[in-house]
Motif scaffolding. Structure first.
Motif, PDB file in Angstrom:
ATOM      1  N   ALA A 140       0.859  -1.139  -0.115  1.00 56.03           N
ATOM      2  CA  ALA A 140       0.111  -0.070   0.017  1.00 56.03           C
ATOM      3  C   ALA A 140       0.934   1.303   0.111  1.00 56.03           C
ATOM      4  CB  ALA A 140      -0.754  -0.010   1.301  1.00 56.03           C
ATOM      5  N   PHE A 141       2.028   1.009   0.535  1.00 56.48           N
ATOM      6  CA  PHE A 141       2.927   2.247   0.598  1.00 56.48           C
ATOM      7  C   PHE A 141       3.803   2.513  -0.717  1.00 56.48           C
ATOM      8  CE2 PHE A 141       2.167   1.630   4.931  1.00 56.48           C
ATOM      9  CZ  PHE A 141       2.014   2.646   5.526  1.00 56.48           C
ATOM     10  N   ALA A 142       3.727   1.773  -1.688  1.00 54.25           N
ATOM     11  CA  ALA A 142       4.329   1.656  -2.946  1.00 54.25           C
ATOM     12  C   ALA A 142       4.099   2.850  -3.909  1.00 54.25           C
ATOM     13  CB  ALA A 142       4.084   0.671  -3.846  1.00 54.25           C
ATOM     14  N   TYR A 143       2.778   3.472  -3.573  1.00 53.25           N
ATOM     15  CA  TYR A 143       2.341   4.620  -4.149  1.00 53.25           C
ATOM     16  C   TYR A 143       2.967   5.989  -3.847  1.00 53.25           C
ATOM     17  CZ  TYR A 143      -0.621   8.779  -4.793  1.00 53.25           C
ATOM     18  OH  TYR A 143      -1.079  10.057  -5.055  1.00 53.25           O
ATOM     19  N   TYR A 144       3.719   5.787  -2.650  1.00 52.02           N
ATOM     20  CA  TYR A 144       4.309   6.973  -2.129  1.00 52.02           C
ATOM     21  C   TYR A 144       5.853   7.172  -2.477  1.00 52.02           C
ATOM     22  CZ  TYR A 144       0.094   7.310   0.880  1.00 52.02           C
ATOM     23  OH  TYR A 144      -0.885   7.439   1.054  1.00 52.02           O
ATOM     24  N   VAL A 145       6.489   5.726  -2.933  1.00 50.02           N
ATOM     25  CA  VAL A 145       7.814   5.942  -2.867  1.00 50.02           C
ATOM     26  C   VAL A 145       8.289   5.319  -4.249  1.00 50.02           C
ATOM     27  CG1 VAL A 145      10.142   4.735  -1.888  1.00 50.02           C
ATOM     28  CG2 VAL A 145       8.228   5.258  -0.453  1.00 50.02           C
TER      29      VAL A 145
ATOM     30  N   MET B  64     -13.031   1.354  12.113  1.00 51.20           N
ATOM     31  CA  MET B  64     -12.492   1.324  10.734  1.00 51.20           C
ATOM     32  C   MET B  64     -13.401   0.706   9.676  1.00 51.20           C
ATOM     33  SD  MET B  64      -9.672   3.014  10.637  1.00 51.20           S
ATOM     34  CE  MET B  64      -9.564   2.516   9.012  1.00 51.20           C
ATOM     35  N   ALA B  65     -14.147  -0.342  10.102  1.00 46.11           N
ATOM     36  CA  ALA B  65     -15.163  -0.756   9.252  1.00 46.11           C
ATOM     37  C   ALA B  65     -16.188   0.195   9.041  1.00 46.11           C
ATOM     38  CB  ALA B  65     -15.858  -2.274   9.878  1.00 46.11           C
ATOM     39  N   LEU B  66     -16.687   0.871  10.132  1.00 45.18           N
ATOM     40  CA  LEU B  66     -17.664   1.817   9.932  1.00 45.18           C
ATOM     41  C   LEU B  66     -17.143   2.987   8.806  1.00 45.18           C
ATOM     42  CD1 LEU B  66     -20.497   2.869  10.378  1.00 45.18           C
ATOM     43  CD2 LEU B  66     -19.611   4.185  12.447  1.00 45.18           C
ATOM     44  N   LEU B  67     -16.049   3.348   8.974  1.00 44.46           N
ATOM     45  CA  LEU B  67     -15.375   4.653   8.330  1.00 44.46           C
ATOM     46  C   LEU B  67     -15.431   4.006   6.667  1.00 44.46           C
ATOM     47  CD1 LEU B  67     -12.682   6.095  10.683  1.00 44.46           C
ATOM     48  CD2 LEU B  67     -14.920   7.188   9.987  1.00 44.46           C
TER      49      LEU B  67
ATOM     50  N   GLU C  98     -12.390   8.995  -7.366  1.00 47.45           N
ATOM     51  CA  GLU C  98     -13.572   9.398  -7.114  1.00 47.45           C
ATOM     52  C   GLU C  98     -13.708  10.703  -5.909  1.00 47.45           C
ATOM     53  OE1 GLU C  98     -16.609   8.741  -7.954  1.00 47.45           O
ATOM     54  OE2 GLU C  98     -16.067   7.125  -9.350  1.00 47.45           O
ATOM     55  N   VAL C  99     -12.531  10.638  -5.262  1.00 54.40           N
ATOM     56  CA  VAL C  99     -12.371  11.523  -4.021  1.00 54.40           C
ATOM     57  C   VAL C  99     -11.162  11.999  -3.853  1.00 54.40           C
ATOM     58  CG1 VAL C  99     -14.302  10.375  -2.709  1.00 54.40           C
ATOM     59  CG2 VAL C  99     -11.607   9.974  -2.238  1.00 54.40           C
ATOM     60  N   GLY C 100     -10.314  12.033  -4.910  1.00 52.51           N
ATOM     61  CA  GLY C 100      -8.802  12.682  -4.813  1.00 52.51           C
ATOM     62  C   GLY C 100      -7.953  12.253  -3.919  1.00 52.51           C
ATOM     63  N   ALA C 101      -6.541  12.457  -3.752  1.00 53.69           N
ATOM     64  CA  ALA C 101      -5.464  11.957  -3.386  1.00 53.69           C
ATOM     65  C   ALA C 101      -5.886  11.683  -1.872  1.00 53.69           C
ATOM     66  CB  ALA C 101      -4.352  13.000  -3.381  1.00 53.69           C
ATOM     67  N   TRP C 102      -6.603  12.240  -1.164  1.00 61.08           N
ATOM     68  CA  TRP C 102      -6.923  11.882   0.338  1.00 61.08           C
ATOM     69  C   TRP C 102      -7.502  10.544   0.571  1.00 61.08           C
ATOM     70  CZ3 TRP C 102     -11.253  10.255   2.817  1.00 61.08           C
ATOM     71  CH2 TRP C 102     -12.477  10.657   2.017  1.00 61.08           C
ATOM     72  N   GLY C 103      -8.266  10.318  -0.500  1.00 61.87           N
ATOM     73  CA  GLY C 103      -8.698   8.788  -0.627  1.00 61.87           C
ATOM     74  C   GLY C 103      -7.617   7.624  -0.410  1.00 61.87           C
TER      75      GLY C 103
ATOM     76  N   VAL D 268      -4.335   3.766   5.287  1.00 71.78           N
ATOM     77  CA  VAL D 268      -4.592   3.937   6.830  1.00 71.78           C
ATOM     78  C   VAL D 268      -5.347   2.557   7.173  1.00 71.78           C
ATOM     79  CG1 VAL D 268      -5.500   4.910   8.893  1.00 71.78           C
ATOM     80  CG2 VAL D 268      -4.154   6.326   7.185  1.00 71.78           C
ATOM     81  N   SER D 269      -6.452   2.465   6.245  1.00 68.99           N
ATOM     82  CA  SER D 269      -7.272   1.509   6.430  1.00 68.99           C
ATOM     83  C   SER D 269      -6.951   0.146   6.445  1.00 68.99           C
ATOM     84  CB  SER D 269      -8.493   1.503   5.455  1.00 68.99           C
ATOM     85  OG  SER D 269      -9.366   2.775   5.543  1.00 68.99           O
ATOM     86  N   ILE D 270      -6.002  -0.060   5.413  1.00 68.45           N
ATOM     87  CA  ILE D 270      -5.208  -1.616   5.098  1.00 68.45           C
ATOM     88  C   ILE D 270      -4.371  -1.686   6.203  1.00 68.45           C
ATOM     89  CG2 ILE D 270      -3.399  -0.655   3.799  1.00 68.45           C
ATOM     90  CD1 ILE D 270      -5.866  -3.659   3.038  1.00 68.45           C
TER      91      ILE D 270
END
Length: 465
Positions: A171-176, A218-221, A342-347, A353-355
């Protein structure tokens, strides 16, 4: 050499699922659904009511905490990366077969967790149990119980925990840039390993407290995010459901390549995600302090519903809004790009964080299962300490593992576990039916059901004297 090993594992994987496990899962699920008179539907409202009951003793694990331990193991990367893999490899129709397995498998979940409660043992201030225990006490086959325990330990402590760790890392491959050749996977592995060690050295009660806090929030969010994306694309829903049902019933395509079909991927990823009938969740179900075994059987049905019908469907809706056209995009990158669109980079940051939190809760839930089975084989404080160290090491190494090898190995181990467990619960179905009928009879009489095994002719129970 690694490629050859991975090829062998993949071949074993295809044979196991293509010729044995799918038929066994479907047949057993349908059998228990009919035998229990659709317990997953009939007693669903009662399951929700039971969930709010308090534990009998202050030191035990409540029904809700036991649910969260099992849900923590179920609700992990399988709900996110697993669904993404099913969609990218099997197409939209895989989602339909995940739903079918969840509904049918809920009856199997009820049976296995009820049996785990009947044959649980006391372990100090808490309880432990699971398939290994009912195989020994009800079937009288300790050797088979040991084989199941070995398979579960290998599957959860090594296969699944390495997989959870790998998916967090990816999941962190996006950042590096050039992530695979950087030191970041090792750093992620160290962080996960350290956090896992802090929790697992605290015992089952700490695991219950941690998971009952992380999982619901986390499930609810996550579901709220999925609902937002779905609601902002309501016009796409008819097309999405059309894709799902068209793919699910494209029998010509399925028959032409069953090993890579939507049915195969839907059932494999569905089983990996909700674990119904696999024999894992009963290990958590056995820890609950309840007045009647059927209560925890019903509660574990809810865990399957939460896992697949709610959370896996949330992921599926987000991904199908994005599309399944790019076969190169799979796993976590697929989910991240779908949310980003759908929601931009914050998604993307939210998914990361969820994973991390979902996988972390799964790591400690998986460990809980493995510990119970290690104690079944040999209850030794020294062995347990060494095992905890090894588990922490696996989490560290898993963050830097090979994707295909880990997925295939986890699938094979999971399949072998499921075969042993399903055969066992079918052989013990008479006992589980007695327990269920005893519960419903007492409810009809207006009582809070209490379990008395001697009155039902059930022997070798350790905690219900």
């Amino acid at each position: 050499m690694l490629d050859v090993i991975n090829q062998w594992i993949a071949q074993a994987n295809d044979f196991l699922y293509g010729y044995i496990l799918i038929a066994l899962l479907v047949i057993s699920g349908v059998y228990f659904t009919i035998r229990t008179k659709f317990v997953q539907i009939r007693l669903f409202p009662e399951a929700i009511r039971v969930l709010t009951e308090k534990k009998k003793e202050k030191t035990g694990v409540s029904s809700f905490q036991a649910l969260m331990i099992s849900t923590a193991s179920r609700v992990g990367t399988g709900n996110i990366a697993g669904v993404a893999t099913a969609l990218s490899m099997g197409g939209a129709g895989a989602i339909f077969w995940m739903w079918v397995m969840a509904i049918v498998g809920s009856a199997s979940a009820f049976v296995e967790s009820t049996l785990a409660q009947v044959y649980k043992e006391r372990d100090g201030e808490v309880f432990r149990g699971g398939p290994a225990y009912y195989i020994q006490y009800a079937l009288g086959q300790r050797w088979l119980g040991i084989i199941f325990s070995i398979l579960l330990i290998a599957c959860f402590a090594f296969g699944f925990n390495a997989l959870q760790s790998f998916n967090v890392s990816s999941a962190f491959a996006y950042y590096v840039e050039d992530y695979a050749n950087s030191s970041v996977p090792m750093i992620i592995g160290l962080i996960l390993a350290a956090a896992t060690a802090l929790v697992i050295f605290g015992g089952v009660q700490r695991i219950g407290i941690i998971t009952s806090g992380i999982v619901p929030v986390m499930a609810l969010l996550y579901i709220v995010l999925g609902l937002y994306i779905t609601c902002t694309n309501l016009g796409r829903l008819p097309d999405i459901f059309g894709e799902i049902f068209a793919g699910a019933f494209d029998f010509k395509s399925i028959a032409g390549g069953f090993a890579g079909s939507c049915v195969m991927y839907g059932i494999k990823r569905g089983l990996f995600s909700n674990e119904a009938g696999m024999g894992s969740a009963p290990n958590a179900g056995a820890t609950a302090d309840v007045s009647h075994p059927a209560k925890q059987g019903m509660v574990q049905m809810l865990s399957v519903f939460i896992d697949t019908i709610l959370i896996c469907t949330t992921t599926a809706m987000m991904l199908l809004n994005f599309g399944t056209g790019n076969k190169e995009l799979t796993g976590m990158p697929y989910v991240q790009q779908a949310v980003n669109a759908e929601v931009g980079a914050w998604g993307i940051h939210f998914i990361t964080v969820s994973i991390f939190l979902f996988a972390f809760s799964s790591l400690i839930g998986n460990y809980c299962y493995a510990e119970s089975n290690l104690k079944f084989i040999k209850d030794s404080k020294g062995l347990l300490f060494v095992f905890r160290i090894i588990v922490v090491g696996v989490v560290f190494v898993g963050a830097q593992a090979n994707f295909d090898t880990v997925w295939n190995l986890a699938d094979v181990l999971m399949g072998l576990m499921a075969i042993v467990n399903i055969v066992s619960i079918i052989l013990l179905s008479k006992i589980s039916m007695k327990v269920m009928n005893d519960y419903t009879r007492q409810k009809k009489e207006g009582k809070d059901p209490q379990f008395h095994p001697d009155k039902l002719g059930i022997k070798n129970t350790q905690c219900w004297k």
